[in-house]
Design an enzyme around this catalytic site. Structure first.
Site, PDB file in Angstrom:
ATOM      1  N   GLU A 158      46.995 -47.272   3.898  1.00  0.00           N
ATOM      2  CA  GLU A 158      48.129 -48.224   4.365  1.00  0.00           C
ATOM      3  C   GLU A 158      48.244 -48.835   3.262  1.00  0.00           C
ATOM      4  O   GLU A 158      47.391 -49.538   2.586  1.00  0.00           O
ATOM      5  CB  GLU A 158      47.309 -49.059   5.422  1.00  0.00           C
ATOM      6  CG  GLU A 158      48.464 -49.496   6.480  1.00  0.00           C
ATOM      7  CD  GLU A 158      47.679 -50.109   7.590  1.00  0.00           C
ATOM      8  OE1 GLU A 158      47.283 -49.279   8.813  1.00  0.00           O
ATOM      9  OE2 GLU A 158      47.725 -51.160   7.772  1.00  0.00           O
ATOM     10  N   ASN A 216      44.127 -43.024  15.625  1.00  0.00           N
ATOM     11  CA  ASN A 216      43.612 -43.791  16.823  1.00  0.00           C
ATOM     12  C   ASN A 216      44.178 -42.902  18.000  1.00  0.00           C
ATOM     13  O   ASN A 216      45.200 -42.958  18.378  1.00  0.00           O
ATOM     14  CB  ASN A 216      44.557 -44.991  16.985  1.00  0.00           C
ATOM     15  CG  ASN A 216      44.000 -46.117  17.888  1.00  0.00           C
ATOM     16  OD1 ASN A 216      43.730 -45.524  19.050  1.00  0.00           O
ATOM     17  ND2 ASN A 216      44.207 -47.323  17.722  1.00  0.00           N
ATOM     18  N   HIS A 255      54.491 -53.180  24.305  1.00  0.00           N
ATOM     19  CA  HIS A 255      55.338 -53.309  22.807  1.00  0.00           C
ATOM     20  C   HIS A 255      55.555 -51.525  22.400  1.00  0.00           C
ATOM     21  O   HIS A 255      56.499 -51.349  22.008  1.00  0.00           O
ATOM     22  CB  HIS A 255      54.377 -53.831  21.703  1.00  0.00           C
ATOM     23  CG  HIS A 255      53.089 -53.168  21.635  1.00  0.00           C
ATOM     24  ND1 HIS A 255      52.169 -53.124  22.616  1.00  0.00           N
ATOM     25  CD2 HIS A 255      52.344 -53.109  20.508  1.00  0.00           C
ATOM     26  CE1 HIS A 255      50.883 -52.972  22.328  1.00  0.00           C
ATOM     27  NE2 HIS A 255      51.082 -52.792  21.050  1.00  0.00           N
ATOM     28  N   ARG A 256      54.548 -50.950  22.720  1.00  0.00           N
ATOM     29  CA  ARG A 256      54.486 -49.415  22.483  1.00  0.00           C
ATOM     30  C   ARG A 256      55.633 -48.673  23.344  1.00  0.00           C
ATOM     31  O   ARG A 256      56.396 -48.021  22.627  1.00  0.00           O
ATOM     32  CB  ARG A 256      53.321 -48.902  22.714  1.00  0.00           C
ATOM     33  CG  ARG A 256      52.926 -47.378  22.445  1.00  0.00           C
ATOM     34  CD  ARG A 256      51.524 -46.830  22.380  1.00  0.00           C
ATOM     35  NE  ARG A 256      51.108 -47.318  21.156  1.00  0.00           N
ATOM     36  CZ  ARG A 256      50.155 -48.638  21.469  1.00  0.00           C
ATOM     37  NH1 ARG A 256      49.714 -49.087  22.665  1.00  0.00           N
ATOM     38  NH2 ARG A 256      49.750 -49.258  20.320  1.00  0.00           N
ATOM     39  N   LYS A 312      50.345 -50.880  32.132  1.00  0.00           N
ATOM     40  CA  LYS A 312      50.607 -51.138  30.767  1.00  0.00           C
ATOM     41  C   LYS A 312      51.540 -50.357  30.071  1.00  0.00           C
ATOM     42  O   LYS A 312      52.550 -50.667  29.079  1.00  0.00           O
ATOM     43  CB  LYS A 312      49.194 -50.988  29.838  1.00  0.00           C
ATOM     44  CG  LYS A 312      49.558 -51.248  28.286  1.00  0.00           C
ATOM     45  CD  LYS A 312      48.153 -50.898  27.601  1.00  0.00           C
ATOM     46  CE  LYS A 312      48.316 -51.274  26.128  1.00  0.00           C
ATOM     47  NZ  LYS A 312      47.217 -50.716  25.247  1.00  0.00           N
ATOM     48  N   ASP A 326      52.716 -48.432  13.834  1.00  0.00           N
ATOM     49  CA  ASP A 326      51.889 -49.696  13.196  1.00  0.00           C
ATOM     50  C   ASP A 326      52.159 -50.663  14.209  1.00  0.00           C
ATOM     51  O   ASP A 326      53.409 -51.174  14.409  1.00  0.00           O
ATOM     52  CB  ASP A 326      52.258 -49.643  11.663  1.00  0.00           C
ATOM     53  CG  ASP A 326      51.404 -50.365  11.102  1.00  0.00           C
ATOM     54  OD1 ASP A 326      50.034 -49.755  10.835  1.00  0.00           O
ATOM     55  OD2 ASP A 326      51.265 -51.696  10.695  1.00  0.00           O
ATOM     56  N   ASP A 346      43.317 -55.239  23.827  1.00  0.00           N
ATOM     57  CA  ASP A 346      43.671 -55.065  25.180  1.00  0.00           C
ATOM     58  C   ASP A 346      42.846 -56.455  26.084  1.00  0.00           C
ATOM     59  O   ASP A 346      43.441 -57.083  26.981  1.00  0.00           O
ATOM     60  CB  ASP A 346      43.221 -53.718  25.781  1.00  0.00           C
ATOM     61  CG  ASP A 346      44.648 -52.788  25.778  1.00  0.00           C
ATOM     62  OD1 ASP A 346      45.494 -53.263  24.946  1.00  0.00           O
ATOM     63  OD2 ASP A 346      44.691 -51.752  26.084  1.00  0.00           O
ATOM     64  N   GLY A 372      40.794 -52.024  21.554  1.00  0.00           N
ATOM     65  CA  GLY A 372      41.552 -53.062  20.621  1.00  0.00           C
ATOM     66  C   GLY A 372      41.538 -54.451  21.118  1.00  0.00           C
ATOM     67  O   GLY A 372      40.517 -54.827  21.847  1.00  0.00           O
ATOM     68  N   LYS A 429      46.246 -44.787  20.905  1.00  0.00           N
ATOM     69  CA  LYS A 429      47.495 -44.961  20.772  1.00  0.00           C
ATOM     70  C   LYS A 429      48.247 -43.678  20.932  1.00  0.00           C
ATOM     71  O   LYS A 429      49.606 -43.599  21.744  1.00  0.00           O
ATOM     72  CB  LYS A 429      47.676 -45.140  19.223  1.00  0.00           C
ATOM     73  CG  LYS A 429      47.806 -46.409  18.591  1.00  0.00           C
ATOM     74  CD  LYS A 429      48.510 -46.542  17.205  1.00  0.00           C
ATOM     75  CE  LYS A 429      47.872 -47.712  16.513  1.00  0.00           C
ATOM     76  NZ  LYS A 429      48.446 -47.996  15.046  1.00  0.00           N
TER      77      LYS A 429
HETATM   78  P1  IMP Z   1      47.295 -50.660  13.481  1.00  0.00           P
HETATM   79  O1  IMP Z   1      48.656 -50.392  13.760  1.00  0.00           O
HETATM   80  O2  IMP Z   1      46.486 -49.397  13.680  1.00  0.00           O
HETATM   81  O3  IMP Z   1      47.174 -51.082  12.238  1.00  0.00           O
HETATM   82  O4  IMP Z   1      46.832 -51.567  14.824  1.00  0.00           O
HETATM   83  C1  IMP Z   1      46.440 -52.926  14.397  1.00  0.00           C
HETATM   84  C2  IMP Z   1      45.256 -53.351  15.477  1.00  0.00           C
HETATM   85  O5  IMP Z   1      45.854 -53.708  16.645  1.00  0.00           O
HETATM   86  C3  IMP Z   1      44.406 -52.322  15.721  1.00  0.00           C
HETATM   87  O6  IMP Z   1      43.137 -53.129  15.735  1.00  0.00           O
HETATM   88  C4  IMP Z   1      44.733 -51.714  16.959  1.00  0.00           C
HETATM   89  O7  IMP Z   1      43.488 -51.402  17.633  1.00  0.00           O
HETATM   90  C5  IMP Z   1      45.224 -52.905  17.558  1.00  0.00           C
HETATM   91  N1  IMP Z   1      46.308 -52.317  18.679  1.00  0.00           N
HETATM   92  C6  IMP Z   1      47.611 -51.869  18.380  1.00  0.00           C
HETATM   93  N2  IMP Z   1      47.973 -51.551  19.641  1.00  0.00           N
HETATM   94  C7  IMP Z   1      47.300 -52.174  20.423  1.00  0.00           C
HETATM   95  C8  IMP Z   1      47.343 -52.088  22.130  1.00  0.00           C
HETATM   96  O8  IMP Z   1      48.273 -51.480  22.745  1.00  0.00           O
HETATM   97  N3  IMP Z   1      46.216 -52.840  22.660  1.00  0.00           N
HETATM   98  C9  IMP Z   1      45.302 -53.146  21.848  1.00  0.00           C
HETATM   99  N4  IMP Z   1      45.137 -53.213  20.728  1.00  0.00           N
HETATM  100  C10 IMP Z   1      46.123 -52.485  19.991  1.00  0.00           C
END
Ligand code: IMP
Length: 182
Positions: free
Chosen positions: A40, A13, A167-168, A162, A69, A144, A142, A16
């Site tokens: 995963e 991604n 969270h990030r 943001k 994750d 957002d 995502g 991210k």
């Molecule tokens: P994963 O960590 O890639 O499994 O993320 C889980 C889901 O949450 C994915 O569909 C990501 O696109 C979404 N996601 C994770 N972080 C964010 C964010 O900061 N904004 C929007 N969607 C997020």
């Protein structure tokens, strides 16, 4: 002073990575990127998923790695989609989530950053409380456009700060506090 490192952020991604790069750079840490889809495991624990992914990523690049994750946990759905957030986004998407919700719209985003090198495996977790909006607002990736920040009354997609509160940001702050003192 900026610290160049061998640290590799491994993810499929790029959104991210771009956010992580800006955030870590603000802490003085420059990273490399490997765009890679990591297998995963199925688990209810983001931490277990992230640690396993970090181990696989390290075996692939033989350099210190971090992976992330995330999960969106919605109160009225018993924490769903949580660790299944990626699958749910690909299948029902933001419209599907909006159709599932009625009154209680409380939710949280959780991020787990997992680090792995040849001797250490460690994870850092952080959450951000918010709400699910009633309609999608703003252009973002995502979830957002549906993750609403109650204090500013904007979704992540509409909010230009943001990366200062997400969270990030919180999980990467914990990670870099540890990493830069290692
Ligand atoms: P994963 O960590 O890639 O499994 O993320 C889980 C889901 O949450 C994915 O569909 C990501 O696109 C979404 N996601 C994770 N972080 C964010 C964010 O900061 N904004 C929007 N969607 C997020």
């Amino acid at each position: 002073m900026q610290q160049l490192s061998d640290l590799v952020f491994v993810s499929s991604n790029t959104h991210k990575y771009q956010e992580a790069k800006k955030i870590l750079s603000s802490f003085g840490l420059e990273i490399q990127f490997l765009k890679l889809e990591l297998e995963e495991i199925q688990s209810n624990s983001l931490k277990k998923i992230a640690l396993k992914k970090a181990k696989n990523a390290f075996l692939k690049c033989q350099k210190p790695v971090i992976v992330e994750d995330d999960g969106l946990f919605i109160d009225s759905l018993g924490g769903f989609p949580g660790p299944y957030s990626s699958y749910v986004f690909k299948t029902i998407g933001n419209d599907g989530i909006l159709n599932l919700l009625t009154r209680n719209r409380k939710a949280k985003f959780v991020s787990v950053i997992a680090y792995c090198d040849n001797t250490i495996q460690k994870s850092f977790e952080a959450k951000l409380d918010g709400k699910i909006s009633t309609v999608q607002k703003g252009k973002g990736w995502g979830y957002d456009p549906i993750f609403l920040l109650e204090n500013v009354k904007k979704t992540f997609a509409e909010y230009d700060k943001k990366n200062n509160i997400s969270h990030r940001f919180k999980a990467l702050k914990k990670f870099s506090n540890w990493y830069l003192r290692m």
